[in-house]
Design a protein around this motif. Structure first.
Motif, PDB file in Angstrom:
ATOM      1  N   ASP A  89     -10.076  -2.604  -2.695  1.00 48.74           N
ATOM      2  CA  ASP A  89      -8.691  -2.301  -2.302  1.00 48.74           C
ATOM      3  C   ASP A  89      -7.883  -1.866  -3.523  1.00 48.74           C
ATOM      4  OD1 ASP A  89      -6.521  -1.996  -0.647  1.00 48.74           O
ATOM      5  OD2 ASP A  89      -5.926  -4.108  -0.728  1.00 48.74           O
ATOM      6  N   PRO A 133       0.829  -1.212   0.000  1.00 50.49           N
ATOM      7  CA  PRO A 133       0.000   0.000   0.000  1.00 50.49           C
ATOM      8  C   PRO A 133       0.864   1.263   0.000  1.00 50.49           C
ATOM      9  CG  PRO A 133       0.046  -0.984   2.186  1.00 50.49           C
ATOM     10  CD  PRO A 133       0.765  -1.936   1.278  1.00 50.49           C
ATOM     11  N   ARG A 183     -19.538  -0.910   3.404  1.00 50.71           N
ATOM     12  CA  ARG A 183     -18.426   0.039   3.350  1.00 50.71           C
ATOM     13  C   ARG A 183     -19.000   1.399   2.978  1.00 50.71           C
ATOM     14  NH1 ARG A 183     -13.502  -2.860   2.785  1.00 50.71           N
ATOM     15  NH2 ARG A 183     -12.467  -0.829   3.002  1.00 50.71           N
ATOM     16  N   HIS A 210     -16.675   0.958  -3.827  1.00 50.38           N
ATOM     17  CA  HIS A 210     -15.393   0.672  -4.480  1.00 50.38           C
ATOM     18  C   HIS A 210     -14.279   0.431  -3.461  1.00 50.38           C
ATOM     19  CE1 HIS A 210     -14.969   5.155  -4.103  1.00 50.38           C
ATOM     20  NE2 HIS A 210     -13.710   4.839  -3.876  1.00 50.38           N
ATOM     21  N   GLU A 211     -14.531   0.743  -2.183  1.00 49.24           N
ATOM     22  CA  GLU A 211     -13.549   0.419  -1.150  1.00 49.24           C
ATOM     23  C   GLU A 211     -13.415  -1.095  -0.958  1.00 49.24           C
ATOM     24  OE1 GLU A 211     -14.874   2.458   2.311  1.00 49.24           O
ATOM     25  OE2 GLU A 211     -14.415   4.463   1.536  1.00 49.24           O
ATOM     26  N   ALA A 251     -12.784  -8.254  -7.100  1.00 50.48           N
ATOM     27  CA  ALA A 251     -11.862  -7.176  -6.732  1.00 50.48           C
ATOM     28  C   ALA A 251     -10.629  -7.220  -7.624  1.00 50.48           C
ATOM     29  CB  ALA A 251     -11.477  -7.307  -5.262  1.00 50.48           C
ATOM     30  N   ARG A 258      -9.108  -3.994  -9.688  1.00 51.62           N
ATOM     31  CA  ARG A 258      -7.740  -3.497  -9.482  1.00 51.62           C
ATOM     32  C   ARG A 258      -6.994  -3.406 -10.813  1.00 51.62           C
ATOM     33  NH1 ARG A 258      -8.165  -6.461  -4.422  1.00 51.62           N
ATOM     34  NH2 ARG A 258      -7.357  -8.381  -5.358  1.00 51.62           N
ATOM     35  N   PRO A 274      -5.441  -0.033  -6.166  1.00 55.96           N
ATOM     36  CA  PRO A 274      -4.063   0.453  -6.023  1.00 55.96           C
ATOM     37  C   PRO A 274      -3.974   1.978  -6.021  1.00 55.96           C
ATOM     38  CG  PRO A 274      -4.428  -0.429  -8.220  1.00 55.96           C
ATOM     39  CD  PRO A 274      -5.634  -0.788  -7.425  1.00 55.96           C
TER      40      PRO A 274
END
Length: 736
Positions: free
Chosen positions: A373, A288, A365, A369-370, A334, A338, A375
């Motif tokens: 995860d 991260p 959430r 879109h959280e 997901a 990403r 990039p």
């Protein structure tokens, strides 16, 4: 007596009622209450509403000149609490009828009806309720307080925001911003195009329709010719198929990026594979660290040729829903999201997340879109529904284009009452509570799908954004119809999906009651108490429409075209003649169920010798409004056959089925057009006679050649329907 004494008295009564309802609801004492007569599956819901819920019916009829679609009852917010929606009608004791809403008013309400927190906020903000300011020029302390509050929930990477009125406006302004960005920054000043996904629904303005890929929504409207790519729905039980879908979608997007939709642009598979392998490798070891992402993106950009960069600038944005709500509560992995984010970042193409439906906690959430995860964050996020207005969140880079004078402007910049409702609850969001409510509902749905595998499947969704599929698409409306009759409101999604959207603070007792009502509904279908063909679409249009003949498309019915249109044709039969279930008293509320032809009979006819059929389809709505069908074999109207002198001579076309939607104002004109089309085809096929047992009124309203044709037999009460029929025989070589 003071100026507002009467109003204050009514307000006091309302507040006392809300307080009582809230206490009863939280104690689990509010329950669904609807007329038991609604369970009569032999009659259409709207007919039962007319008889047993007369206030709703009267309100609907009074509004029938307006053009709208609605559930067939008039709801009363004053008698609503939590997810229970009161209606204006009462039972004999004066108790209000209430339905249980598992659609969250089309996902617009995070919390229950008459939430005390919201009621108090409205009372304390009365000046803003009384006066609606045009915020584009006249900002108020309320509108400014909302703008300040939006800073606290703005998604990462999109700190700037613009308030509008609806979700479609938010999407429209997102499109305008990316197009303007390209116009201002590209060499040729071309705004380019926006890429969206199959199954998407982004609104009904012309710009949002260009990125909406549902035929019914777009039909008849000219809009931008923009491309869409497959939405790679994740199949948890089929990982290889999911990967194949993702690969197909990413490859199609990559082709658009490197070609800009220009002809003869090179789209090397080897280059694509090399770039995707690099993305896969980077994501596998991703830490991260924004600096690492920035360095990787820059390194990949340096491998792109100037021509590829120039062509990729024609792609103004990629627009995607984190979860497709209207499209069927469909989600991708997901992993795919990403890759999508990195690919668009490398090619410097804005990524827009449409969170009109998913935003503000619905998935467990804050922003859906959280869940992925990502990039790096998106460039734009749109939000509405639970915002009670529309909101557009944008990056600092794109915010520059909002400073263009009046290019982004709306008179109202949101509704004050909606602002009050949102601000009352904005900082009280409890994501753990949402997840608990969702888990209870989902586990109940999964138990139902396990017990009724032949009817329900594929329970899915995070948080309270839940859905399931009905095995057969034509059963979905039966489930919704039967659920409504029991007092449970369910909304459709996609081809066979049903949404199950609890409010964020729904009490366990309400979840359990909704599941029990759904179980009883499915049991009705599984046990055979309700026929799968027994229900038309629950959502009804009040009032009638004239459909100009010049907007009608004539479709010849063959086995193939009939199969494609059979559900619409069945709906015409149902709306014209009522339910397939046999009534107990002949005529019921203007409908004659015994006259309705079963779908199987129509399928047999269209496949038989010498079959001729025509469906009339409204070009504007895409809906079948009338049909007629027959063949050289007489196998329906035994009562008329005995009087037919040419029966058995193999020179007669027998018109065996015909129906027109009762909501068509100019039904007579449509029927003349329909019968003339049938006659024309019968003549071309070489038939000498046309015989039909048909409603006798057509002797006066039908085409001239039918009016002058001999009537061989009169049937005053055909099949005890109360409708007079007549057996006509037309000489096709003389009449016309």
């Amino acid at each position: 007596m003071g100026l507002f004494d009467a109003a204050q008295a009514r307000l006091t009564q309302f507040l006392e009622r809300v307080e009582r309802l809230e206490a009863r609801y939280r104690a689990g004492k509010i329950r669904v209450h609807v007329p038991e007569a609604l369970l009569d599956s032999g009659r259409a819901v709207e007919d039962l509403v007319e008889q047993h819920m007369p206030l709703s019916h009267a309100a609907m009829q009074a509004a029938s000149r307006s053009l709208f679609f609605s559930l067939p009852v008039a709801f009363d917010p004053g008698e609503s609490i939590g997810p229970y929606l009161g209606v204006v009608d009462r039972d004999a004791s004066g108790k209000a009828y209430r339905f249980l809403d598992m659609g969250s008013l089309i996902a617009t309400h995070a919390y229950g009806e008459n939430d005390p927190v919201v009621v108090q906020a409205i009372l304390e903000s009365m000046p803003f309720v009384v006066s609606r300011f045009a915020h584009s020029e006249y900002q108020t302390v309320l509108s400014l307080r909302l703008k300040e509050a939006l800073n606290r929930i703005a998604p990462a990477g999109t700190p700037r925001h613009f308030v509008v009125n609806t979700g479609a406006e938010a999407v429209e302004n997102a499109i305008k911003s990316v197009l303007l960005s390209r116009v201002k920054t590209s060499e040729d000043g071309d705004g380019g195009f926006v890429v969206s996904f199959e199954g998407a629904f982004h609104g009904r303005t012309l710009g949002s329709l260009a990125v909406t890929h549902r035929k019914k929504a777009r039909l008849g409207f000219p809009t931008f010719d923009w491309p869409h790519i497959p939405f790679p729905v994740e199949e948890p039980g089929a990982p290889k198929e999911t990967l194949r879908r993702e690969e197909r979608s990413l490859k199609q997007l990559w082709d658009l990026l490197v070609s800009g939709r220009l002809p003869h642009a090179e789209k090397s598979k080897d280059t694509y594979r090399r770039e995707m392998d690099a993305i896969d490798e980077f994501l596998t070891h991703l830490e991260p660290d924004p600096a690492a992402v920035k360095a990787f993106v820059q390194a990949q950009r340096e491998t792109l040729s100037p021509d590829v960069v120039r062509r990729s600038r024609r792609v103004a944005a990629v627009l995607v829903e984190p979860i497709q709500g209207e499209g069927g509560v469909r989600a991708s992995s997901a992993r795919f999201m990403r890759k999508l984010r990195l690919l668009t970042r490398i090619y410097d193409v804005p990524l827009v997340f449409d969170e009109v439906q998913t935003g503000y906690g619905m998935t467990g959430r804050l922003w859906a879109h959280e869940l992925f995860d990502l990039p790096c964050p998106p460039d734009i996020v749109t939000w509405a529904k639970k915002a009670q207005n529309g909101v557009l969140f944008v990056s600092e880079e794109l915010a520059t284009f909002f400073q263009e004078e009046r290019k982004f402007n709306t008179t109202w910049e949101g509704d004050s009452v909606g602002m009050i409702r949102l601000l009352a609850r904005l900082d009280k969001l409890d994501l753990d509570q949402i997840r608990r409510v969702g888990e209870r509902a989902r586990s109940g749905l999964e138990a139902l799908a396990h017990d009724y595998r032949e009817i329900l499947k594929h329970v899915r969704g995070p948080g309270v954004m839940l859905g399931f599929d009905v095995i057969r698409a034509d059963w979905r409306e039966v489930v919704r119809d039967r659920a409504f009759r029991r007092g449970l409101v369910l909304l459709p999604a996609g081809e066979r999906g049903v949404r199950f959207y609890p409010r964020y603070d729904t009490e366990p007792s309400a979840i359990d009651e909704a599941l029990a009502l759904l179980r009883a509904t499915v049991e009705d279908l599984a046990s055979g108490r309700v026929a799968p063909e027994a229900a038309p679409a629950l959502k009804v249009r009040v009032g009638t429409l004239a459909i100009p003949v010049e907007t009608i498309e004539t479709v010849d019915l063959t086995p193939a075209t009939f199969d494609a249109l059979k559900l619409q044709i069945q709906a015409v039969e149902l709306e014209r003649y009522g339910s397939a279930a046999e009534p107990t008293d002949g005529v019921q509320a203007g409908r004659t169920p015994l006259l309705q032809l079963p779908l199987g009979t129509l399928e047999t006819t269209v496949a038989s010798l010498g079959a001729i059929g025509v469906a009339l389809r409204d070009r504007v709505s895409g809906r079948v409004v009338a049909y007629a069908l027959g063949s050289a074999l007489e196998n329906h109207d035994e009562e008329g056959v005995a009087s037919d002198p040419h029966f058995g001579e193999n020179n007669t076309f027998y018109l065996q089925a015909m129906a027109t939607l009762p909501t068509v104002q100019n039904a007579g004109e449509i029927e003349v057009h329909l019968l003339s089309a049938i006659r024309e085809r019968a003549v071309a096929a070489g038939f000498q006679f046309l015989s039909t047992l048909i409603e006798e009124r057509l002797k006066d309203t039908g085409p001239d050649w039918l009016r002058t044709a001999p009537v061989l037999q009169h049937l005053d009460n055909y099949l005890q329907s109360g409708v007079p029929f007549a057996y006509f025989q037309v000489n096709l070589r003389q009449d016309g």
